[in-house]
Design a protein around this motif. Structure first.
Motif: not given
Length: 202
Positions: A38-40, A45-48, A71-76
């Motif tokens: 998710d690109p969001a 994280f910045a909000e937290l 990690v961009p591109g990694l499912p989570a």
């Protein structure tokens, strides 16, 4: 700063006999959800991070985005993992109430394992891991994250391990700790490659 031996040691953090890491009635959950990237997530994280820093001020020595959502591109799992460094996690009055007042809940206390504490947060969903400045685990987290950012083959290996572990754990009704155990061999394989490349392991 932890030593190379401390950083490269794979430590399961097993509690001493008769002790539990869980605080109150909290227990690990079943139903493992691994979603597409998710690109969001960096915005979450910045909000937290802003909430943590507002709550603690200069008591927050470092606030770092770690885990798969970093990690961009990694499912989570759609849960932001954050490492928070404080001067002394054992001094809970210096930070617990302040974090609880901004929506965090203390759910894990592991003084036998690098003085680790963990909080959850519901919106955005988060696991906030608290460590002291000399703990090895936050260093390991950064090494793993940065290695995956630069090594697409290992990112793909870990991606497949996560999806396979989630499917197997859900089919067996397992909780998140058992899901983590299913990934462990692949995680340690990747860690060791990263450690050798960094000159920490021969």
């Amino acid at each position: 700063m932890p030593t190379a031996e401390e950083i490269t040691r794979h430590d399961d953090g097993v509690p001493p006999d008769g002790l539990s890491p869980w605080v109150g009635d909290y227990r690990p959950r079943t139903g493992i959800e691994v979603v597409d990237p998710d690109p969001a997530w960096p915005e979450r994280f910045a909000e937290l991070r802003a909430r943590v820093e507002s709550a603690l001020g200069d008591r927050a020595l470092a606030v770092e985005h770690v885990g798969s959502t970093s990690v961009p591109g990694l499912p989570a799992k759609p849960i932001i993992d954050i490492d928070l460094i404080v001067a002394d996690p054992a001094d809970e009055p210096s930070y617990v109430t302040a974090l609880e007042e901004t929506g965090f809940r203390l759910v894990v206390r592991e003084p036998w394992w690098q003085e680790h504490r963990c909080f959850t947060h519901d919106d955005p969903k988060c696991n906030l891991h608290v460590f002291p400045p000399d703990a090895a685990e936050p260093v390991r987290h950064r090494i793993f994250r940065d290695w995956l950012l630069g090594h697409p083959d290992d990112l793909a290996l870990y991606r497949d391990a996560k999806r396979s572990a989630a499917a197997a754990s859900n089919a067996s009704g397992e909780h998140v700790m058992e899901y983590n155990a299913r990934k462990q061999a692949v995680i340690r394989e990747i860690y060791d490659r990263a450690f050798r490349a960094a000159g920490l392991l021969t």
